[in-house]
Design a protein around this motif. Sequence first.
Motif, PDB file in Angstrom:
ATOM      1  N   LEU A  70     -20.731  27.876  10.840  1.00 22.01           N
ATOM      2  CA  LEU A  70     -19.569  27.255  11.456  1.00 22.01           C
ATOM      3  C   LEU A  70     -18.614  28.350  11.929  1.00 22.01           C
ATOM      4  CD1 LEU A  70     -18.743  24.261   9.085  1.00 22.01           C
ATOM      5  CD2 LEU A  70     -19.945  24.233  11.259  1.00 22.01           C
ATOM      6  N   ALA A  71     -18.442  28.467  13.235  1.00 19.83           N
ATOM      7  CA  ALA A  71     -17.515  29.422  13.849  1.00 19.83           C
ATOM      8  C   ALA A  71     -17.749  30.866  13.413  1.00 19.83           C
ATOM      9  CB  ALA A  71     -16.071  29.004  13.563  1.00 19.83           C
ATOM     10  N   GLY A  72     -18.974  31.209  13.035  1.00 23.06           N
ATOM     11  CA  GLY A  72     -19.285  32.579  12.640  1.00 23.06           C
ATOM     12  C   GLY A  72     -19.287  32.841  11.144  1.00 23.06           C
ATOM     13  N   ALA A  73     -19.083  31.802  10.340  1.00 18.31           N
ATOM     14  CA  ALA A  73     -19.058  31.966   8.882  1.00 18.31           C
ATOM     15  C   ALA A  73     -20.439  32.343   8.350  1.00 18.31           C
ATOM     16  CB  ALA A  73     -18.574  30.692   8.209  1.00 18.31           C
ATOM     17  N   ALA A  74     -20.444  33.016   7.212  1.00 15.67           N
ATOM     18  CA  ALA A  74     -21.675  33.396   6.517  1.00 15.67           C
ATOM     19  C   ALA A  74     -21.442  33.228   5.026  1.00 15.67           C
ATOM     20  CB  ALA A  74     -22.043  34.845   6.831  1.00 15.67           C
ATOM     21  N   GLU A  75     -22.521  33.269   4.270  1.00 15.28           N
ATOM     22  CA  GLU A  75     -22.396  33.225   2.815  1.00 15.28           C
ATOM     23  C   GLU A  75     -22.507  34.649   2.280  1.00 15.28           C
ATOM     24  OE1 GLU A  75     -23.976  30.260  -0.414  1.00 15.28           O
ATOM     25  OE2 GLU A  75     -25.551  31.700   0.108  1.00 15.28           O
ATOM     26  N   LEU A  76     -21.494  35.061   1.542  1.00 16.05           N
ATOM     27  CA  LEU A  76     -21.477  36.370   0.908  1.00 16.05           C
ATOM     28  C   LEU A  76     -22.100  36.252  -0.476  1.00 16.05           C
ATOM     29  CD1 LEU A  76     -20.432  39.321   0.413  1.00 16.05           C
ATOM     30  CD2 LEU A  76     -18.306  38.262  -0.380  1.00 16.05           C
ATOM     31  N   SER A  77     -23.003  37.166  -0.794  1.00 21.28           N
ATOM     32  CA  SER A  77     -23.522  37.306  -2.152  1.00 21.28           C
ATOM     33  C   SER A  77     -23.151  38.692  -2.638  1.00 21.28           C
ATOM     34  CB  SER A  77     -25.045  37.147  -2.187  1.00 21.28           C
ATOM     35  OG  SER A  77     -25.426  35.846  -1.833  1.00 21.28           O
ATOM     36  N   VAL A  78     -22.546  38.737  -3.809  1.00 17.74           N
ATOM     37  CA  VAL A  78     -22.152  40.019  -4.392  1.00 17.74           C
ATOM     38  C   VAL A  78     -22.418  39.947  -5.891  1.00 17.74           C
ATOM     39  CG1 VAL A  78     -19.723  39.327  -4.617  1.00 17.74           C
ATOM     40  CG2 VAL A  78     -20.307  41.758  -4.541  1.00 17.74           C
ATOM     41  N   ARG A  79     -22.904  41.043  -6.455  1.00 19.13           N
ATOM     42  CA  ARG A  79     -23.252  41.073  -7.879  1.00 19.13           C
ATOM     43  C   ARG A  79     -21.988  41.023  -8.732  1.00 19.13           C
ATOM     44  NH1 ARG A  79     -27.792  41.240  -9.700  1.00 19.13           N
ATOM     45  NH2 ARG A  79     -28.727  42.206  -7.877  1.00 19.13           N
ATOM     46  N   ARG A 116     -15.519  45.514  -5.269  1.00 18.55           N
ATOM     47  CA  ARG A 116     -15.044  46.847  -5.662  1.00 18.55           C
ATOM     48  C   ARG A 116     -16.019  47.498  -6.637  1.00 18.55           C
ATOM     49  NH1 ARG A 116      -9.015  44.494  -6.339  1.00 18.55           N
ATOM     50  NH2 ARG A 116      -8.280  44.923  -4.225  1.00 18.55           N
ATOM     51  N   ALA A 117     -16.543  46.722  -7.552  1.00 19.22           N
ATOM     52  CA  ALA A 117     -17.478  47.264  -8.549  1.00 19.22           C
ATOM     53  C   ALA A 117     -18.855  47.523  -7.950  1.00 19.22           C
ATOM     54  CB  ALA A 117     -17.580  46.302  -9.739  1.00 19.22           C
ATOM     55  N   ALA A 118     -19.334  46.602  -7.102  1.00 20.35           N
ATOM     56  CA  ALA A 118     -20.696  46.688  -6.570  1.00 20.35           C
ATOM     57  C   ALA A 118     -20.806  47.635  -5.369  1.00 20.35           C
ATOM     58  CB  ALA A 118     -21.195  45.301  -6.182  1.00 20.35           C
ATOM     59  N   GLY A 119     -19.753  47.733  -4.566  1.00 18.16           N
ATOM     60  CA  GLY A 119     -19.801  48.597  -3.390  1.00 18.16           C
ATOM     61  C   GLY A 119     -20.607  48.040  -2.238  1.00 18.16           C
ATOM     62  N   GLY A 120     -20.925  46.748  -2.305  1.00 21.33           N
ATOM     63  CA  GLY A 120     -21.688  46.118  -1.224  1.00 21.33           C
ATOM     64  C   GLY A 120     -22.221  44.774  -1.653  1.00 21.33           C
ATOM     65  N   GLY A 121     -23.005  44.176  -0.786  1.00 25.14           N
ATOM     66  CA  GLY A 121     -23.568  42.859  -1.069  1.00 25.14           C
ATOM     67  C   GLY A 121     -24.480  42.429   0.056  1.00 25.14           C
ATOM     68  N   GLU A 122     -24.550  41.118   0.276  1.00 25.02           N
ATOM     69  CA  GLU A 122     -25.387  40.555   1.328  1.00 25.02           C
ATOM     70  C   GLU A 122     -24.629  39.445   2.036  1.00 25.02           C
ATOM     71  OE1 GLU A 122     -29.728  40.962  -0.913  1.00 25.02           O
ATOM     72  OE2 GLU A 122     -28.728  39.001  -0.846  1.00 25.02           O
ATOM     73  N   ARG A 130     -28.462  40.018   5.557  1.00 24.24           N
ATOM     74  CA  ARG A 130     -28.081  41.376   5.940  1.00 24.24           C
ATOM     75  C   ARG A 130     -27.408  42.048   4.752  1.00 24.24           C
ATOM     76  NH1 ARG A 130     -24.193  40.457  10.562  1.00 24.24           N
ATOM     77  NH2 ARG A 130     -23.692  38.686   9.274  1.00 24.24           N
ATOM     78  N   ALA A 131     -28.078  43.043   4.185  1.00 26.86           N
ATOM     79  CA  ALA A 131     -27.493  43.823   3.091  1.00 26.86           C
ATOM     80  C   ALA A 131     -26.488  44.807   3.690  1.00 26.86           C
ATOM     81  CB  ALA A 131     -28.584  44.572   2.333  1.00 26.86           C
ATOM     82  N   PHE A 132     -25.418  45.081   2.948  1.00 28.22           N
ATOM     83  CA  PHE A 132     -24.401  45.989   3.449  1.00 28.22           C
ATOM     84  C   PHE A 132     -23.752  46.769   2.326  1.00 28.22           C
ATOM     85  CE2 PHE A 132     -22.130  42.076   2.465  1.00 28.22           C
ATOM     86  CZ  PHE A 132     -21.011  42.524   1.791  1.00 28.22           C
ATOM     87  N   THR A 133     -23.149  47.886   2.710  1.00 24.41           N
ATOM     88  CA  THR A 133     -22.276  48.643   1.821  1.00 24.41           C
ATOM     89  C   THR A 133     -20.845  48.342   2.265  1.00 24.41           C
ATOM     90  OG1 THR A 133     -22.384  50.591   3.234  1.00 24.41           O
ATOM     91  CG2 THR A 133     -23.950  50.481   1.382  1.00 24.41           C
ATOM     92  N   ALA A 134     -19.887  48.513   1.353  1.00 20.80           N
ATOM     93  CA  ALA A 134     -18.498  48.175   1.656  1.00 20.80           C
ATOM     94  C   ALA A 134     -17.558  49.258   1.145  1.00 20.80           C
ATOM     95  CB  ALA A 134     -18.135  46.837   1.025  1.00 20.80           C
ATOM     96  N   VAL A 135     -16.544  49.538   1.953  1.00 18.64           N
ATOM     97  CA  VAL A 135     -15.484  50.470   1.580  1.00 18.64           C
ATOM     98  C   VAL A 135     -14.161  49.750   1.814  1.00 18.64           C
ATOM     99  CG1 VAL A 135     -14.370  52.677   2.096  1.00 18.64           C
ATOM    100  CG2 VAL A 135     -16.867  52.486   2.196  1.00 18.64           C
ATOM    101  N   GLU A 136     -13.301  49.716   0.799  1.00 16.62           N
ATOM    102  CA  GLU A 136     -12.016  49.039   0.927  1.00 16.62           C
ATOM    103  C   GLU A 136     -11.036  49.912   1.706  1.00 16.62           C
ATOM    104  OE1 GLU A 136      -8.836  46.506  -1.762  1.00 16.62           O
ATOM    105  OE2 GLU A 136     -10.479  47.573  -2.749  1.00 16.62           O
ATOM    106  N   LEU A 137     -10.329  49.287   2.637  1.00 15.96           N
ATOM    107  CA  LEU A 137      -9.329  50.009   3.424  1.00 15.96           C
ATOM    108  C   LEU A 137      -8.029  50.157   2.641  1.00 15.96           C
ATOM    109  CD1 LEU A 137      -9.499  48.388   6.999  1.00 15.96           C
ATOM    110  CD2 LEU A 137     -10.751  50.360   6.124  1.00 15.96           C
ATOM    111  N   PRO A 138      -7.357  51.296   2.803  1.00  9.80           N
ATOM    112  CA  PRO A 138      -6.008  51.419   2.232  1.00  9.80           C
ATOM    113  C   PRO A 138      -5.057  50.531   3.039  1.00  9.80           C
ATOM    114  CG  PRO A 138      -6.622  53.432   3.403  1.00  9.80           C
ATOM    115  CD  PRO A 138      -7.814  52.532   3.428  1.00  9.80           C
ATOM    116  N   ASP A 139      -3.959  50.119   2.416  1.00 12.65           N
ATOM    117  CA  ASP A 139      -3.019  49.191   3.047  1.00 12.65           C
ATOM    118  C   ASP A 139      -2.546  49.662   4.416  1.00 12.65           C
ATOM    119  OD1 ASP A 139      -3.231  47.537   0.849  1.00 12.65           O
ATOM    120  OD2 ASP A 139      -1.404  48.300  -0.104  1.00 12.65           O
ATOM    121  N   GLU A 140      -2.279  50.949   4.567  1.00  6.99           N
ATOM    122  CA  GLU A 140      -1.732  51.451   5.823  1.00  6.99           C
ATOM    123  C   GLU A 140      -2.724  51.387   6.988  1.00  6.99           C
ATOM    124  OE1 GLU A 140      -3.105  54.952   3.282  1.00  6.99           O
ATOM    125  OE2 GLU A 140      -1.850  53.188   2.961  1.00  6.99           O
TER     126      GLU A 140
END
Length: 189
Positions: A70-79, A116-122, A130-140
Amino acid sequence: MTSAKSHLQPPTSPPGSAAAPALNTAESPAPAHHGSTSSADTAPYYLRGTPMNLRFNRLVGWLARRGVSLAGAAELSVRGRRSGQMQRVPVNPHRHADGQYLVSARGHSQWVRNMRAAGGGELRVGRKVRAFTAVELPDEEKLPVVRTYLKRWGWQVNEYFQGVTADSSDEEILAAAPDHPVFRIEIRN
C-alpha cells in the motif's frame, strides 16, 4: 502550526489507546511523551498507536507479506535484541536523494531499539525479501530526510509529529528530530 517549543509538550493519548501491539512486534507500551534522552528521569519519546492504527498496521503487514504494497509500504523484520526472534512491523521505506531510509514516526519504538542492536534487517513485499544494513543518522543530519518523508507520508504520520509538518520551519523540524530516529539503509541483495 505549532512552534518548536510546543512540540516538546507531552501529547495526550485518547482513552483506550493502550491496545495490544500490531503484528508480532515487540512494540511494548511506553509512556507517550516528548523528552530528552539525556535526562535520567525522562524516557525517550514514543507515541502508542490507537486501536484503529494498530488494526490498520496489521492489515498493511498482512498485505505486504502477500505481495501487496500500500503506497510503497513494506514489512520490516529485525532481530529482537533480547529474544533473538525476528520481530515484524510495517514501515514506509523512504527514498531521499541517493539513499533509502527508515523513519520512526512514533519515536523510540521497540523496532528502533532492535535495529540499533542488530544493525540491519529485512524488508519484505511478498516473496521479495531485501536484506539490509542500517546506520542511524545524527539529529543534525535528519532535516532534509524528515522534510521529504513528511511530504511523502504526512497524510499517514503527521499525528505522530505533534504539529510538525513538511511545511514547518527548519528549526521546528530540527527540534522534533531527537524524537524520530532515522536510519540510512543499504540493501545487500
